[in-house]
Write a protein that holds these residues in place. Structure first.
Motif, PDB file in Angstrom:
ATOM      1  N   THR A  90       0.951  -1.198  -0.077  1.00  0.00           N
ATOM      2  CA  THR A  90       0.136  -0.124  -0.026  1.00  0.00           C
ATOM      3  C   THR A  90       0.782   1.125  -0.118  1.00  0.00           C
ATOM      4  O   THR A  90       2.063   1.058   0.415  1.00  0.00           O
ATOM      5  CB  THR A  90      -0.897  -0.066   1.119  1.00  0.00           C
ATOM      6  OG1 THR A  90      -0.284  -0.101   2.440  1.00  0.00           O
ATOM      7  CG2 THR A  90      -1.835  -1.138   1.268  1.00  0.00           C
ATOM      8  N   LYS A  91       0.254   2.282  -0.643  1.00  0.00           N
ATOM      9  CA  LYS A  91       0.984   3.749  -0.389  1.00  0.00           C
ATOM     10  C   LYS A  91       0.678   4.156   1.022  1.00  0.00           C
ATOM     11  O   LYS A  91      -0.404   4.397   1.167  1.00  0.00           O
ATOM     12  CB  LYS A  91       0.293   4.450  -1.419  1.00  0.00           C
ATOM     13  CG  LYS A  91       0.683   4.101  -2.894  1.00  0.00           C
ATOM     14  CD  LYS A  91       2.160   4.407  -3.389  1.00  0.00           C
ATOM     15  CE  LYS A  91       2.111   4.037  -4.822  1.00  0.00           C
ATOM     16  NZ  LYS A  91       3.395   4.228  -5.370  1.00  0.00           N
ATOM     17  N   LYS A  92       1.958   4.584   1.516  1.00  0.00           N
ATOM     18  CA  LYS A  92       1.923   5.265   2.930  1.00  0.00           C
ATOM     19  C   LYS A  92       2.973   6.258   3.058  1.00  0.00           C
ATOM     20  O   LYS A  92       4.090   6.262   2.380  1.00  0.00           O
ATOM     21  CB  LYS A  92       2.283   4.125   4.063  1.00  0.00           C
ATOM     22  CG  LYS A  92       1.167   3.169   4.322  1.00  0.00           C
ATOM     23  CD  LYS A  92       1.385   2.145   5.147  1.00  0.00           C
ATOM     24  CE  LYS A  92       0.365   1.181   5.718  1.00  0.00           C
ATOM     25  NZ  LYS A  92       0.780   0.318   6.660  1.00  0.00           N
ATOM     26  N   PRO A  93       2.661   7.167   3.772  1.00  0.00           N
ATOM     27  CA  PRO A  93       3.638   8.185   4.379  1.00  0.00           C
ATOM     28  C   PRO A  93       4.841   7.540   5.066  1.00  0.00           C
ATOM     29  O   PRO A  93       4.557   6.815   5.875  1.00  0.00           O
ATOM     30  CB  PRO A  93       3.127   9.066   5.118  1.00  0.00           C
ATOM     31  CG  PRO A  93       1.698   8.619   5.522  1.00  0.00           C
ATOM     32  CD  PRO A  93       1.538   7.481   4.622  1.00  0.00           C
ATOM     33  N   HIS A  94       6.325   7.614   4.738  1.00  0.00           N
ATOM     34  CA  HIS A  94       7.228   6.979   5.218  1.00  0.00           C
ATOM     35  C   HIS A  94       8.495   7.838   5.473  1.00  0.00           C
ATOM     36  O   HIS A  94       8.684   8.510   4.567  1.00  0.00           O
ATOM     37  CB  HIS A  94       7.426   5.830   4.332  1.00  0.00           C
ATOM     38  CG  HIS A  94       8.405   4.917   4.877  1.00  0.00           C
ATOM     39  ND1 HIS A  94       8.321   3.873   5.827  1.00  0.00           N
ATOM     40  CD2 HIS A  94       9.896   4.590   4.612  1.00  0.00           C
ATOM     41  CE1 HIS A  94       9.410   3.218   6.011  1.00  0.00           C
ATOM     42  NE2 HIS A  94      10.350   3.396   5.390  1.00  0.00           N
ATOM     43  N   CYS A  95       9.189   7.633   6.599  1.00  0.00           N
ATOM     44  CA  CYS A  95      10.369   8.253   6.717  1.00  0.00           C
ATOM     45  C   CYS A  95      11.549   7.519   5.969  1.00  0.00           C
ATOM     46  O   CYS A  95      11.785   6.521   6.558  1.00  0.00           O
ATOM     47  CB  CYS A  95      10.644   8.307   8.269  1.00  0.00           C
ATOM     48  SG  CYS A  95       9.587   9.314   9.129  1.00  0.00           S
ATOM     49  N   ARG A 145      12.727  13.401   5.780  1.00  0.00           N
ATOM     50  CA  ARG A 145      12.156  12.967   4.186  1.00  0.00           C
ATOM     51  C   ARG A 145      11.187  12.119   4.485  1.00  0.00           C
ATOM     52  O   ARG A 145      11.159  10.961   4.528  1.00  0.00           O
ATOM     53  CB  ARG A 145      13.377  11.972   3.841  1.00  0.00           C
ATOM     54  CG  ARG A 145      14.701  13.205   3.309  1.00  0.00           C
ATOM     55  CD  ARG A 145      15.583  12.119   2.326  1.00  0.00           C
ATOM     56  NE  ARG A 145      14.856  11.528   1.346  1.00  0.00           N
ATOM     57  CZ  ARG A 145      15.615  10.476   0.640  1.00  0.00           C
ATOM     58  NH1 ARG A 145      16.616  10.029   1.005  1.00  0.00           N
ATOM     59  NH2 ARG A 145      14.819  10.056  -0.296  1.00  0.00           N
ATOM     60  N   ILE A 146       9.836  12.639   4.583  1.00  0.00           N
ATOM     61  CA  ILE A 146       8.730  12.079   4.634  1.00  0.00           C
ATOM     62  C   ILE A 146       8.003  12.010   3.242  1.00  0.00           C
ATOM     63  O   ILE A 146       7.609  12.923   2.617  1.00  0.00           O
ATOM     64  CB  ILE A 146       7.596  12.527   5.740  1.00  0.00           C
ATOM     65  CG1 ILE A 146       8.275  12.590   6.837  1.00  0.00           C
ATOM     66  CG2 ILE A 146       6.452  11.840   5.868  1.00  0.00           C
ATOM     67  CD1 ILE A 146       7.479  13.012   8.169  1.00  0.00           C
ATOM     68  N   GLU A 147       7.703  10.821   2.453  1.00  0.00           N
ATOM     69  CA  GLU A 147       7.485  10.499   1.251  1.00  0.00           C
ATOM     70  C   GLU A 147       6.367   9.506   1.080  1.00  0.00           C
ATOM     71  O   GLU A 147       6.441   8.561   2.143  1.00  0.00           O
ATOM     72  CB  GLU A 147       8.728  10.258   0.359  1.00  0.00           C
ATOM     73  CG  GLU A 147       9.872  11.149   0.436  1.00  0.00           C
ATOM     74  CD  GLU A 147      10.985  10.772  -0.537  1.00  0.00           C
ATOM     75  OE1 GLU A 147      10.664   9.742  -1.051  1.00  0.00           O
ATOM     76  OE2 GLU A 147      11.996  11.615  -0.487  1.00  0.00           O
ATOM     77  N   LYS A 148       5.661   9.628   0.045  1.00  0.00           N
ATOM     78  CA  LYS A 148       4.812   8.622  -0.111  1.00  0.00           C
ATOM     79  C   LYS A 148       5.345   7.103  -0.665  1.00  0.00           C
ATOM     80  O   LYS A 148       5.898   7.362  -1.669  1.00  0.00           O
ATOM     81  CB  LYS A 148       3.619   8.856  -0.968  1.00  0.00           C
ATOM     82  CG  LYS A 148       2.456   7.864  -1.293  1.00  0.00           C
ATOM     83  CD  LYS A 148       1.296   8.419  -2.088  1.00  0.00           C
ATOM     84  CE  LYS A 148       1.682   8.954  -3.465  1.00  0.00           C
ATOM     85  NZ  LYS A 148       0.476   9.346  -4.074  1.00  0.00           N
TER      86      LYS A 148
END
Length: 448
Positions: free
Chosen positions: A392-397, A404-407
């Motif tokens: 799944t697409k999630k916000p991630h460090c 750097r928080i990205e999808k």
């Protein structure tokens, strides 16, 4: 044969060239010289006209339609018997080649017994729920070249009737708890959620609770679950894996990959995903050999195995999940594993998986593509099972950098293991190692 000049046996079989006579009945007007001459003259039996003339003379009046006995096949070496689950055809029905005639339920799976050719069912040798051994006869079929048109029409009508009956049953099941409303006043009350007190329920058929026997394969699964619960100290550990980089790499090389191997990555994403995890597990096992070990039956020794036979789930169109075994997976590349999985999938869809494809295994993978987090039970003679789930697409460090928080493409993973042989630290580090390889496959090339 010619020495017996009084009568013929009631059951003889004579095969000369491509012609055969089966189950010849006793007959009169026997002339040994003519019969001997006919049977020993190959040219006579090779000639269709001569054969027809010979039969038309009345010497042999026999219907040469062929009766074939269809047996219960041995699908898996460990299966010795099965239960007749149901018959899809009855005596007198015409069937086409490869039509399903019967289902036999075994400890491994439900086996379809199909018609070997176009023909007519002449005899059913067992009743539903009968237990029959492997290689025993199930039904008899009279082979025909062409199915009569009336029989074809009847088959189509039966299929339509079954479909209508199924829809009717579904409607009954869906409406079984709806109250019977006989007049508009009661209908209005029901729409408001209130039934009038004067309503009589004496004419309503209430649902009946029925019992259904457990199938042999389900019974075996229950026994295995209980065995694992009683004999093994099962623990699980969890982690999350960032698959963004490896997915981007696959997408960038998709066209070149398809051109070289004639296989589409986009159409086989699940098998690609399983293949990658097989590679990562085999690499991680080199650093943690205990993962591939097992305790012997006497619980006195730990057996270390220098080969990895990976039990993997095979997506198929049959319905139920099938597990196959990739032998010596540690010696194979990604593309070799991927092609082997494709071969397993094709066999599973056709129902042609062989015994060697199903037995064995030292470690296993469980795939829950529609679940965010799942874990499977450990297989027999194994110590661990890796659980992979939906991406799944999630916000991630990224790299644990809070700035750097990205999808990203995130998958939750699990490792279920036998705590008697694997310590918690070893289980956690093994899962972490698999995660690191998947997040950055370059580690495989630099041995990191």
């Amino acid at each position: 044969f010619a020495k017996n000049k009084t009568t013929l046996c009631s059951a003889i079989q004579i095969k000369l060239s491509s012609f055969s006579i089966s189950s010849i009945r006793p007959f009169t007007s026997f002339n040994p010289n003519n019969i001997s001459k006919a049977f020993h003259s190959k040219r006579l039996w090779d000639s269709n006209n001569a054969r027809k003339n010979y039969l038309n003379k009345g010497t042999l009046k026999k219907d040469f339609s062929k009766i074939v006995v269809v047996n219960f096949p041995r699908a898996v070496e460990s299966i010795s018997d099965g239960d007749i689950k149901s018959y899809e055809k009855k005596v007198g029905d015409f069937v086409r080649e490869n039509d399903i005639v019967c289902y036999v339920s075994t400890l491994k799976s439900d086996i379809e017994i199909r018609a070997p050719s176009n023909g007519k069912i002449t005899k059913i040798l067992h009743n539903p729920d009968d237990t029959i051994p492997v290689d025993s006869p199930v039904f008899e079929i009279e082979l025909v070249d062409v199915i009569p048109e009336t029989a074809q029409t009847k088959t189509t009508q039966e299929a339509d009737t079954n479909k209508t009956a199924l829809n009717t049953q579904n409607n009954i099941n869906n409406n079984i708890f709806e109250p019977i409303i006989e007049n508009p006043t009661e209908k209005q009350a029901a729409e408001k959620g209130v039934l009038q007190e004067t309503k009589s329920f004496s004419n309503i058929d209430l649902p009946i609770i029925t019992k259904s026997p457990i199938s042999p394969i389900r019974g075996l699964i229950l026994e295995k679950m209980k065995f694992i619960q009683n004999e093994k100290a099962v623990l699980s550990t969890f982690n999350e894996c960032d698959l963004t980089l490896i997915n981007q790499t696959l997408d960038s090389f998709a066209k070149e990959f398809e051109k070289k191997h004639n296989i589409s990555i986009s159409e086989n994403k699940e098998l690609v995903n399983i293949s990658l995890w097989v590679v990562s597990m085999c690499s991680a096992i080199k650093d943690s050999p205990i993962i591939n070990a097992v305790i012997d039956s006497d619980v006195k020794n730990i057996i270390y195995r220098d080969y990895v036979d990976m039990i993997v789930p095979i997506p198929n169109t049959v319905g139920s999940q099938i597990n196959a075994v990739i032998k010596d997976a540690e010696t194979k590349s990604f593309i070799e594993i991927f092609k082997e999985l494709l071969s397993f999938q094709e066999k599973a869809n056709k129902g042609t998986l062989e015994v060697e494809d199903l037995i064995g295994g030292t470690v296993s993978i469980n795939s829950s593509k529609e679940s965010l987090l799942g874990m499977g039970s450990i297989e027999e003679n194994t110590t661990v099972k890796l659980g992979i789930n939906k991406t799944t697409k999630k916000p991630h460090c990224v790299n644990n950098d809070p700035k750097r928080i990205e999808k990203r493409d995130i998958m939750m993973i699990s490792l279920t293991y036998d705590h008697r042989i694997i310590d918690g630290k070893e289980g956690v580090l093994f899962l972490k190692r698999c995660k690191e390889i998947m997040e950055n496959p370059i580690r495989l090339f630099i041995n990191m």
